[in-house]
Write an enzyme that holds these catalytic residues in place. Structure first.
Site, PDB file in Angstrom:
ATOM      1  N   CYS A  93       0.684  -1.261  -0.035  1.00 54.00           N
ATOM      2  CA  CYS A  93      -0.104   0.173   0.066  1.00 54.00           C
ATOM      3  C   CYS A  93       0.958   1.304   0.048  1.00 54.00           C
ATOM      4  O   CYS A  93       1.045   1.969   0.884  1.00 54.00           O
ATOM      5  CB  CYS A  93      -0.954  -0.083   1.261  1.00 54.00           C
ATOM      6  N   CYS A 146      -6.009   2.098  -4.665  1.00 53.95           N
ATOM      7  CA  CYS A 146      -5.588   2.580  -3.307  1.00 53.95           C
ATOM      8  C   CYS A 146      -6.629   3.756  -2.884  1.00 53.95           C
ATOM      9  O   CYS A 146      -6.551   4.824  -3.696  1.00 53.95           O
ATOM     10  CB  CYS A 146      -4.230   3.324  -3.703  1.00 53.95           C
ATOM     11  N   ASP A 186       1.942  -9.829  -2.217  1.00 56.03           N
ATOM     12  CA  ASP A 186       2.874  -8.799  -1.987  1.00 56.03           C
ATOM     13  C   ASP A 186       4.200  -9.705  -2.051  1.00 56.03           C
ATOM     14  O   ASP A 186       5.410  -8.859  -2.312  1.00 56.03           O
ATOM     15  CB  ASP A 186       2.911  -8.691  -0.399  1.00 56.03           C
TER      16      ASP A 186
END
Ligand SMILES: Cc1cc2nc3c(=O)[nH]c(=O)nc-3n(C[C@H](O)[C@H](O)[C@H](O)COP(=O)(O)OP(=O)(O)OC[C@H]3O[C@@H](n4cnc5c(N)ncnc54)[C@H](O)[C@@H]3O)c2cc1C
Length: 426
Positions: A175, A354, A310
């Site tokens: 993020c 986001c 990730d």
């Protein structure tokens, strides 16, 4: 005799048709889908952690909009019942042998493997950071860890003015919007607490721009200007001196040149790195991330291995939203492989999102693809600060995460987007 039995138990091998490493967002999104197809004895999920955390909520917790406790559930409530949970960590992967070794020495073999181990936070890459976070919590904070997030709101709310610095590190991070979201929320809080005129708000980022997507970068630059925030690019935090309240940044345009900032409040955007067991495995690319084909999430060298989230080198922002946009593609490709079929599967376009919360009640909902092109779901301009986007981030997305994404029933907003945009062109 006793020792021989123990050793036998600890070197026991178990075989599963499918093994998933990591029971976080990506691991569970995929495992939940397979739990409907395979039996409990055929699918194993490896993860030592007994708590599942809704990490996107940490930004909100930092601003007092959620409590850290309400972002956590016991992992046993989250792991799909029709799977075997192996509560250990993977310590080694030997893809040529289809084998995963666990930290307790046990060995697990598989026909197919999904790697979803996430990325690790590495505050230790900044000299003095852990010492400052541990011993000076009234001045140095970070939302990027389970331990440190608990202290952020109190510190922000009790701040009485001075130099407030927010940092973005020089490594890939999950993020990438979060280090500035917490800054906007803090700045709003300072206004509410009537200390804004006594406070200088500074954003020091290692990146050359405020955000990687032009449309949203332009909108954020407007916010930064209107709110009188100082933006400094290409500055990477390398040292925190808690005693003298100094933060030392390297100027990335002039390597080796340092710049010192005095602070009264420092929020550290944590540096991150791939886990060592992955970085040193044959699955890793040169940077330590699992090397996958970006359209299919299949490993480039080992076709029976896939990876998501990730831990991968997918060239998109590391978010839960990216997992929502890619998990069904991974699963359909893997089912094709298992069943020897070649049913057509859409290619992953890099969808990620986001929700850039810019204050209490305001949010710019960035959604984009591999090429940094906006892929907005709503039939309105999401580049604007909207209350609707804030409500989606604060109230709707957490529930979608717990009730749909990790249960394998949320495949991203692609269908909604098509519906809305088709409606607009009619
Ligand atoms: C502050 C913050 C704000 C965020 N905001 C947003 C947002 O607004 N929107 C959004 O979409 N995303 C956001 N994210 C990002 C999102 O949380 C992650 O991208 C997402 O959780 C990644 O899922 P993952 O499965 O790859 O990794 P994780 O969810 O981190 O799960 C990895 C799992 O692997 C396990 N594991 C690690 N090592 C091993 C091992 N050796 N063996 C076995 N298991 C292992 C871990 O215990 C963990 O359970 C945010 C993250 C943070 C920290």
């Amino acid at each position: 005799m006793y020792h021989i039995i123990i050793r036998r138990l600890s070197t026991q091998q178990h075989h599963y048709k499918l093994v998933v490493i990591g029971a976080g967002c990506g691991g569970l999104a995929c495992a939940s889908k397979f739990a409907k197809k395979l039996s409990k004895n055929e699918i194993a999920i490896i993860d030592k952690n007994d708590t599942h955390i809704y990490q996107p909520g940490w930004t909100l917790a930092g601003a007092g909009l959620k409590t850290p406790d309400e972002l956590e559930k016991s992992q046993s409530q989250c792991i799909p019942t029709n799977t075997t949970w192996i509560q250990s960590n993977a310590s080694q992967i030997q893809p040529e042998k289809n084998l995963v070794e666990l930290d307790d020495g046990k060995q697990i073999t598989y026909d197919y493997l999904i790697v979803a181990a996430g990325i690790q936070t590495r505050y230790d890459k900044i000299k003095g950071a852990i010492d400052a976070l541990d011993n000076d919590p009234k001045h140095v904070v970070s939302i990027y860890s389970r331990k440190y997030v608990r202290n952020v709101y109190n510190t922000l709310n009790n701040f009485r003015g001075g130099e407030a610095i927010f940092t973005f590190p020089g490594t890939p991070i999950k993020c990438p919007g979060a280090p500035q979201k917490i800054m906007y929320l803090a700045e709003d809080l300072f206004r509410r607490n009537n200390i804004r005129d006594k406070t200088t708000v500074i954003y020091n980022t290692a990146l050359p721009v405020i955000f990687g997507v032009k449309k949203y970068a332009a909108a954020l630059m407007e916010v930064v200007k209107a709110r009188n925030i100082q933006l400094n690019t290409r500055l990477n935090l390398v040292e925190v001196r808690a005693n003298s309240k100094e933060a030392i940044f390297e100027n990335l345009d002039q390597p080796g040149t340092m710049k010192t900032f005095k602070y009264d409040l420092l929020h550290i955007g944590a540096p991150m790195a791939p886990y060592e067991f992955l970085a040193k495995s044959p699955l890793a690319d040169a940077n330590g991330f699992v090397d996958v084909v970006k359209e299919t999430l299949q490993h480039k060298k080992f076709p029976n291995i896939f990876a998501i989230g990730d831990c991968t080198n997918l060239p998109t922002s590391k978010t839960a939203a990216a997992i929502a946009g890619s998990n069904s593609i991974l699963v359909r490709n893997l089912i094709n492989l298992m069943d020897g079929k070649s049913d057509s599967v859409p290619k992953y376009d890099g969808y990620t999102s986001c929700p850039l919360v810019t204050g209490f009640g305001k949010c710019i909902l960035a959604e984009f693809d591999f090429n940094g092109q906006p892929l907005e779901t709503l039939p309105i301009d999401q580049g604007k600060e909207l209350r609707l986007s804030y409500i989606l981030k604060k109230d709707v997305m957490p529930s979608m995460y717990w009730n749909m994404l990790i249960k394998g029933t949320w495949n991203g907003p692609g269908t909604l987007r098509k519906m809305f945009h088709l409606g607009m062109t009619k």
